[in-house]
Design a protein around this motif. Structure first.
Motif, PDB file in Angstrom:
ATOM      1  N   ILE A 184      52.587  61.456 -19.266  1.00 21.31           N
ATOM      2  CA  ILE A 184      52.529  61.393 -17.606  1.00 21.31           C
ATOM      3  C   ILE A 184      53.573  60.087 -16.564  1.00 21.31           C
ATOM      4  O   ILE A 184      54.057  59.432 -17.154  1.00 21.31           O
ATOM      5  CB  ILE A 184      51.273  59.706 -17.765  1.00 21.31           C
ATOM      6  N   ALA A 241      42.987  56.999 -12.858  1.00 28.53           N
ATOM      7  CA  ALA A 241      43.785  55.931 -13.435  1.00 28.53           C
ATOM      8  C   ALA A 241      42.576  54.454 -12.918  1.00 28.53           C
ATOM      9  O   ALA A 241      42.235  54.746 -11.587  1.00 28.53           O
ATOM     10  CB  ALA A 241      44.765  55.562 -12.835  1.00 28.53           C
ATOM     11  N   ARG A 281      47.860  58.228 -10.636  1.00 22.90           N
ATOM     12  CA  ARG A 281      48.361  58.274 -12.009  1.00 22.90           C
ATOM     13  C   ARG A 281      47.942  60.099 -12.808  1.00 22.90           C
ATOM     14  O   ARG A 281      47.309  60.833 -11.572  1.00 22.90           O
ATOM     15  CB  ARG A 281      47.450  57.831 -12.902  1.00 22.90           C
ATOM     16  N   TRP A 311      53.526  57.475 -13.660  1.00 24.57           N
ATOM     17  CA  TRP A 311      52.298  56.343 -13.365  1.00 24.57           C
ATOM     18  C   TRP A 311      53.087  55.081 -12.031  1.00 24.57           C
ATOM     19  O   TRP A 311      53.986  54.872 -12.862  1.00 24.57           O
ATOM     20  CB  TRP A 311      51.569  55.351 -14.158  1.00 24.57           C
TER      21      TRP A 311
END
Length: 244
Positions: free
Chosen positions: A94, A82, A87, A96
Motif C-alpha cells: 500500500i 481509507a 490509500r 498511503w
C-alpha cells in the motif's frame, strides 16, 4: 412517360460529388485528435518524495491509479477506502499519503504490515531568489583603512576536483561602513542548478594585499541552505597577492 431533361441527368452526379467532397474534408479533422491506433495520450502527474535516510520515491498519478517507484521497483495500485488520507493498494503493498507526506507498507488485513519506507515528504519545486544577502565582520585588533575592499563571490562548488565557478561577485569599498558590513549579491536565478552546491566566499584587501579570508564554507541556496549569511573573516598570517 416523362423523360428526365439533360439538366436532371447532370444534377444527380453533381450532388454525389459534393457529398463525397464534404465527407473527405471532415475525415482529417476527426482523425487529428487521436493517435494512429485510435487511443488518446494518457497523462500522468508526477510527485517526487524524499523519505527516511534520504531515499527517493516517485509517484505517478492518473485518476484513481498510481504507479509508485521505489528502490528500482515499480508498484501499480488502485485507490481503496481509507479512514483518512488517500490509500492505494495492489493487494500486497500500500501507498498511503496524507497531505504532503506518505509511506509505503506491506498490505495486511490488520493494517500492521511491515514498513517498506516511511517519513516520505513531498519535494517542493526549487525557486532560486534573485540575490544573496549577508554581513561581513572581521577579527582584527585595528580598524581597516577607508580604502580597504571587501570582495564577495557566489561560487558553484559542486566539483571538488576543479576550481569553483564564479556565478556572481561584488566589491565593496569599506570607506565609512560600520562593521558588520552588509552586502547584497545579485545574480540570474536561471544560472542556479538545484542539483549543484553553492557557497559564498569573501576576502578583504588593502592596497591589493590580502588581509582577511573566511576559513569556513558558507553554503547557500540549494540543498536546504539559506540565502542570507553572516560571515566572520580572519586575518591571514602574511599578506599575499590577490588572484586576478
Amino acid at each position: 412517360m416523362h423523360r428526365p431533361s439533360p439538366c436532371q441527368w447532370l444534377l444527380g452526379p453533381l450532388l454525389m460529388l459534393c457529398v463525397a467532397a464534404s465527407i473527405s474534408a471532415q475525415e482529417p479533422a476527426a482523425l487529428a485528435s487521436t493517435k494512429p491506433n485510435g487511443r488518446q495520450a494518457v497523462e500522468w502527474k508526477q510527485f517526487d518524495y524524499t523519505c527516511e535516510g534520504g531515499r527517493k520515491l516517485t509517484v505517478h498519478l492518473r485518476n484513481d491509479t498510481v504507479k509508485v517507484l521505489f528502490n528500482n521497483r515499480l508498484y501499480r495500485m488502485r485507490q481503496v477506502i481509507a479512514a483518512s488520507g488517500t490509500r492505494y493498494s495492489d493487494g500486497r503493498v500500500i501507498w498511503w499519503s496524507k497531505g504532503e507526506s506518505g509511506f509505503l507498507q506491506q498490505d495486511s488485513p490488520d493494517g500492521n504490515g511491515a514498513m517498506i519506507v516511511k517519513d516520505c515528504q513531498l519535494n517542493k519545486p526549487f525557486e532560486a531568489p534573485e540575490a544573496i544577502t549577508g554581513t561581513v565582520s572581521y577579527l582584527m585588533r585595528s580598524a581597516l583603512p577607508p580604502n580597504a575592499v571587501i570582495w564577495v563571490q557566489l561560487e558553484d562548488v559542486s566539483r571538488a576536483d576543479t576550481p569553483a565557478t564564479i556565478v556572481a561577485e561584488d566589491r565593496i569599498i569599506v570607506g565609512q561602513h560600520q562593521v558588520p558590513v552588509s552586502f547584497e549579491l545579485k545574480f540570474d536565478p536561471a544560472k542556479i542548478d538545484p542539483q549543484h552546491a553553492y557557497a559564498i566566499d569573501a576576502r578583504i584587501l588593502v592596497d591589493d594585499q590580502l588581509r582577511c579570508v573566511n576559513d569556513r564554507t558558507y553554503r547557500v541556496l540549494t540543498q536546504g541552505n539559506p540565502s542570507h549569511v553572516e560571515m566572520i573573516l580572519k586575518p591571514v598570517e602574511a599578506a599575499a597577492p590577490t588572484r586576478p
